[in-house]
Design a protein around this motif. Structure first.
Motif, short mmCIF file in Angstrom:
data_model
loop_
_atom_site.label_atom_id
_atom_site.label_comp_id
_atom_site.label_asym_id
_atom_site.label_seq_id
_atom_site.Cartn_x
_atom_site.Cartn_y
_atom_site.Cartn_z
N ARG A 296 4.68 6.87 -12.60
CA ARG A 296 4.91 5.47 -12.98
C ARG A 296 5.11 4.59 -11.76
NH1 ARG A 296 9.34 2.67 -13.29
NH2 ARG A 296 10.74 4.46 -13.30
N VAL A 297 5.89 5.07 -10.79
CA VAL A 297 6.14 4.28 -9.58
C VAL A 297 4.84 4.00 -8.83
CG1 VAL A 297 7.22 4.32 -7.30
CG2 VAL A 297 8.53 5.01 -9.31
N LEU A 298 4.01 5.05 -8.69
CA LEU A 298 2.74 4.87 -7.98
C LEU A 298 1.80 3.97 -8.76
CD1 LEU A 298 2.11 8.46 -6.57
CD2 LEU A 298 3.01 6.46 -5.38
N ALA A 299 1.80 4.10 -10.10
CA ALA A 299 0.96 3.24 -10.93
C ALA A 299 1.39 1.78 -10.79
CB ALA A 299 1.01 3.68 -12.39
N ARG B 165 0.61 -3.57 -8.46
CA ARG B 165 1.06 -4.67 -7.59
C ARG B 165 0.04 -4.94 -6.49
NH1 ARG B 165 6.14 -2.09 -8.21
NH2 ARG B 165 5.86 -1.04 -6.21
N GLU B 166 -0.49 -3.85 -5.93
CA GLU B 166 -1.49 -4.02 -4.87
C GLU B 166 -2.76 -4.68 -5.42
OE1 GLU B 166 -1.97 -0.08 -3.46
OE2 GLU B 166 -0.16 -0.12 -2.17
N GLU B 167 -3.14 -4.26 -6.64
CA GLU B 167 -4.32 -4.85 -7.27
C GLU B 167 -4.09 -6.34 -7.53
OE1 GLU B 167 -8.14 -4.91 -8.84
OE2 GLU B 167 -7.09 -3.34 -7.74
N GLN C 131 -4.73 -11.94 -5.92
CA GLN C 131 -4.09 -13.16 -5.45
C GLN C 131 -4.68 -13.59 -4.11
OE1 GLN C 131 -1.50 -15.01 -7.11
NE2 GLN C 131 -2.21 -16.46 -5.58
N ASN C 132 -4.92 -12.62 -3.22
CA ASN C 132 -5.51 -12.94 -1.92
C ASN C 132 -6.90 -13.55 -2.09
OD1 ASN C 132 -3.25 -11.97 -0.63
ND2 ASN C 132 -4.13 -9.97 -0.20
N SER D 256 -15.20 3.22 -12.70
CA SER D 256 -13.76 3.04 -12.83
C SER D 256 -13.38 1.61 -12.49
CB SER D 256 -13.01 4.00 -11.90
OG SER D 256 -13.26 3.65 -10.55
N ARG D 257 -12.17 1.24 -12.92
CA ARG D 257 -11.66 -0.10 -12.62
C ARG D 257 -11.44 -0.28 -11.13
NH1 ARG D 257 -6.71 -2.31 -16.11
NH2 ARG D 257 -8.35 -1.99 -17.67
N GLU D 258 -10.96 0.79 -10.44
CA GLU D 258 -10.74 0.69 -9.00
C GLU D 258 -12.04 0.47 -8.26
OE1 GLU D 258 -9.52 3.00 -10.97
OE2 GLU D 258 -7.36 2.52 -10.95
#
Length: 500
Positions: free
Chosen positions: A162-165, A170-172, A177-178, A330-332
């Motif tokens: 969960r933490v990594l997800a 957040r990174e995504e 945002q960038n 994949s989404r990534e």
């Protein structure tokens, strides 16, 4: 006649449980531990052991000053390759890499205190190598028959996934945002929940007068705009799933609470975003074209040109997103490919913007398109050709094609190693024919694939169609060779790329 005591018949009768760990308890030589043989265990120790065995949640009990470890089946899964050797060991030696952490646990727990941690980060050696993990931990004392703490019981819930997800999310979100922050046009993302603003970029904030609207419903964030019917347009897109575009649309903004309404003109698109067939968000993109709309006849030509450019830029971005989503797994992968292609388009836009969209020097455009692919410490990419200015349409088309070729070279071709090179050269022959050649050398042998993805369609079908020429790609043993041929007239100023 007196019946024998239950413990005399079976000292492990108190377990009341069958399972792997229960079997370990029965087989373990407890006489070699500070706990001594099971026959000598206190009632509180037996009761606590029996209770933790029944739990489906990972639980470990640390008994005595040494913290002898007794745990259940769920904890054995958490322990990984350290199970079963971990069973019956002292916690400080069993988890030696976090001995200081467990020293504090034992100190607090045996003093009657409790501890609780949420998403506690630790480095454990569960599989023979250091592993960063996150856990929810709850420690509480276990009293003996006199009420004095005799051990500590720990409930362990691993939260690493969960933490990594959440971190990836957040990174995504930060990458998105960038992308928004760097965009030259105004952008916003609106959710289906009360038409709520989720993201806006600086250009959008400038358009609305630097108001803080993220998290607010549309009607609350921009009440004067909603009163003009734009919330109904959003409703229409959410209901129909069809995009809505407006050009030179008159919008009245109130840039201060009690200030007058200010007239602006905008070009924009409301583009629906679907998940599982449902429209969940609307992507808003456009430009403030007020000065253009207000201009006199001298500016009308500029207005028409800019309108065409904005609409086709939006079409290019939408096309890149649509075609990329069709060819990824994949989404990534989709996020990475879409971001790279839009940034390639953005770099080409920057070059053209510096030239006021009056064309661009081809050498500078090629350098900008391939700058990100140059390898530090060596000249992996060489560029040569006569000085030549190309129109915005040709510049964008060639820049996007070179981006796809370079991306493929990094993944599979000459730029995938430290020795390969790419040579880009062009010339104009006596018949005013423009020829551009991409040549790879020094990389692994590339085999033509059966599947034609977005990049292949772009350079072999779209590019020659847009530039009214021909394009060919070959796969000799030395590396990929791509050739584009068209007329000098075709690379003059043209409209931006049509739908891909």
């Amino acid at each position: 006649m007196l019946q024998p005591a239950i413990d005399d018949a079976d000292p492990f009768q108190f377990l009341g449980h069958q399972g792997e760990v229960a079997d370990l308890i029965r087989k373990h030589d407890w006489s070699k531990t500070p706990l001594g043989g099971v026959e000598s265990w206190s009632s509180s120790l037996k009761t606590a052991t029996a209770l933790l065995l029944q739990s489906p949640v990972p639980i470990v009990m640390l008994w005595g000053e040494q913290g002898v470890m007794i745990y259940n089946d769920a904890y054995s899964v958490f322990a990984g390759h350290r199970h079963p050797e971990l069973f019956g060991s002292n916690v400080r030696e069993g988890w030696s890499e976090i001995s200081d952490f467990n020293d504090n646990v034992m100190k607090v727990g045996l003093a009657g205190g409790t501890l609780s941690y949420r998403d506690q980060e630790l480095t454990l050696h569960r599989h023979g190598y250091p592993e960063q993990v996150w856990m929810d931990l709850a420690y509480s004392p276990v009293p003996d028959e006199s009420g004095k703490p005799a051990g500590v019981i720990a409930i362990v819930v691993e939260t690493t996934e969960r933490v990594l997800a959440e971190r990836r999310n957040r990174e995504e979100a930060q990458r998105l945002q960038n992308l928004f922050e760097q965009a030259p046009t105004f952008m916003a993302l609106i959710s289906a929940d009360q038409q709520r603003f989720e993201i806006i970029n600086p250009e959008y904030r400038r358009l609305i007068g630097d108001r803080e609207i993220v998290g607010l419903p549309f009607a609350e964030a921009l009440p004067e705009v909603a009163e003009q019917g734009f919330d109904k347009l959003l409703d229409q897109v959410f209901a129909s799933g069809e995009p809505i575009r407006r050009t030179s649309e008159r919008v009245m903004f109130r840039w201060s609470k009690d200030g007058p309404l200010e007239e602006r003109f905008v070009d924009f698109v409301y583009q629906p975003i679907r998940e599982n067939g449902q429209v969940t968000h609307i992507f808003v993109q456009g430009s403030d074209v007020t000065e253009r709309v207000r201009a006199e006849n001298h500016q009308k030509l500029l207005i028409n040109e800019l309108n065409h450019r904005v609409k086709n830029t939006l079409a290019s971005i939408q096309s890149i997103v649509t075609q990329t989503l069709r060819s990824v797994q994949s989404r990534e992968e989709a996020s990475s490919a879409i971001t790279a292609r839009i940034l390639a388009l953005s770099r080409a836009h920057n070059v053209l913007t510096n030239e006021n969209w009056d064309g661009a020097d081809l050498h500078g455009m090629v350098e900008s398109a391939l700058e990100a692919f140059q390898q530090e410490g060596r000249q992996a990419i060489t560029i040569s050709g006569p000085v030549l200015r190309v129109g915005p349409h040709a510049a964008l088309s060639i820049a996007l094609a070179l981006h796809e070729l370079a991306t493929n070279a990094v993944k599979y071709g000459s730029l995938s190693g430290s020795e390969g090179t790419v040579d880009i050269a062009w010339n104009i022959d006596d018949h005013n024919r423009f020829k551009l050649k991409w040549t790879e050398q020094g990389g692994p042998q590339v085999i033509r694939g059966d599947r034609q993805g977005f990049g292949s369609r772009l350079i072999l079908r779209v590019l020659p169609r847009e530039l009214q020429g021909t394009a060919e790609i070959d796969f000799p043993p030395t590396g990929v060779v791509f050739e584009l041929e068209t007329s000098l007239a075709a690379i003059s100023d043209r409209p931006l790329m049509e739908q891909i």
